[in-house]
Scaffold this active site. Structure first.
Site, PDB file in Angstrom:
ATOM      1  N   ASP A 168       0.836  -1.203   0.000  1.00 52.22           N
ATOM      2  CA  ASP A 168       0.000   0.000   0.000  1.00 52.22           C
ATOM      3  C   ASP A 168       0.866   1.247   0.000  1.00 52.22           C
ATOM      4  OD1 ASP A 168      -2.209  -1.596   0.145  1.00 52.22           O
ATOM      5  OD2 ASP A 168      -2.518  -1.317   2.290  1.00 52.22           O
ATOM      6  N   HIS A 243      -5.649   5.274  -0.569  1.00 46.40           N
ATOM      7  CA  HIS A 243      -4.285   4.760  -0.747  1.00 46.40           C
ATOM      8  C   HIS A 243      -4.268   4.005  -2.066  1.00 46.40           C
ATOM      9  CE1 HIS A 243      -6.173   1.005   0.635  1.00 46.40           C
ATOM     10  NE2 HIS A 243      -5.123   0.352   0.176  1.00 46.40           N
ATOM     11  N   HIS A 245      -3.350   0.474  -3.607  1.00 49.25           N
ATOM     12  CA  HIS A 245      -2.977  -0.909  -3.332  1.00 49.25           C
ATOM     13  C   HIS A 245      -2.356  -1.369  -4.640  1.00 49.25           C
ATOM     14  CE1 HIS A 245      -3.342  -5.123  -1.955  1.00 49.25           C
ATOM     15  NE2 HIS A 245      -3.626  -5.367  -3.232  1.00 49.25           N
TER      16      HIS A 245
HETATM   17 ZN   LIG Z   1      -3.364  -3.158   0.162  1.00 46.61          ZN
END
Ligand SMILES: [Zn+2]
Length: 271
Positions: A168, A243, A245
């Site tokens: 992440d 975020h 990923h």
């Molecule tokens: Zn993740």
């Protein structure tokens, strides 16, 4: 096909402990994905309960972080004198270097200083890397600058696979995302827990996956060049905060992940 990406707590490997993106006023949470695909329970058993710590003196108790929590929210709800800073300070060893990154299932001690489980969490810092050193031969980072929140293969019972299948990158919604190398987009669209997702096949047969985008700039079948913008980061899918990923896979599908950081490094990308 089940899109079950998972996130877990940040695991560090080395250098700079940095506080990345500490939220304004509160704490920008970073999120766990809990398999929206329905295969497993969305929340760890104890996630919503506050249980008394066994032998703890005073009113110390353990609180299991649940989706949507921030340190400030927990501090308020639990009447922690000293607020989130005290809560963070008391749980620094389990939260790690970034107070804005707490994941559901994480156990916080409230009411007294947590005994440092040094043995298992020296791990929790955030890794930062310099934007400029990010380009290798034909490869680049998916985001220009960010810190790694949850590392690859961080173990956790809350992830259906038992570990985090990607890495992440902690970036706010709207951050431009780039194809790490030239390739062909094999899918671009909603994919369950991953939200808006782009998967690109590269010349070496590997695939890069980018999840939780707020918007897509490419479509299936399209060829892209290294560094080409493929969309903007976001918080779509099963997350509690924005975020990116990111995964590297040997097939277009979930479950064929390999270490994304090692892959990028092997191609000359610094991070
Ligand atoms: Zn993740």
């Amino acid at each position: 096909m089940p899109a079950k990406g998972k996130h877990r707590r940040p695991k560090s490997q080395s250098f700079s402990r940095t506080i990345a993106i500490a939220g304004v006023g509160g704490v920008a949470l970073a999120l766990p994905l809990m398999g929206a695909a329905g295969v497993h329970a969305a929340t760890p058993a104890a996630a919503h309960s506050v249980v008394k710590a066994a032998a703890a003196p005073a009113a110390a108790k353990t609180y299991a972080v649940k989706a949507g929590d921030t340190l400030s929210k927990i501090a308020d709800a639990q009447n922690v004198s000293g607020g989130w800073k005290k809560l963070y300070s008391d749980n620094r060893s389990v939260v790690g270097g970034n107070p804005s990154l707490i994941h559901p299932g994480l156990k916080l001690t409230i009411g007294q200083k947590a005994a440092a489980p040094a043995a298992k969490s020296p791990a929790t810092a955030t890794q930062a890397f310099a934007p400029k050193a990010a380009t290798g031969a034909g490869y680049t980072l998916p985001v220009q600058s960010a810190s790694i929140g949850t590392a690859y293969k961080t173990a956790g019972s809350m992830w259906s696979s038992g570990y985090h299948t990607g890495v992440d990158f902690v970036v706010p919604t709207g951050t431009p995302l780039k194809a790490i190398a030239a390739g062909t987009v094999v899918s671009a669209g909603l994919d369950g827990a991953y939200g808006n997702e782009v998967v690109i096949q590269h010349a070496d047969g590997k695939y890069s996956q980018y999840a939780h985008l707020s918007s897509l700039a490419v479509s299936s079948g399209q060829t892209v060049t290294e560094g080409q913008r493929i969309g903007l980061s976001g918080a779509t899918g099963n997350v509690t905060g924005p975020h990116l990923h990111f995964e590297i896979r040997t097939t277009p599908s979930y479950g064929s992940d390999v270490d994304p950081v090692a892959y990028l490094r092997a191609h000359g990308v610094s991070l």
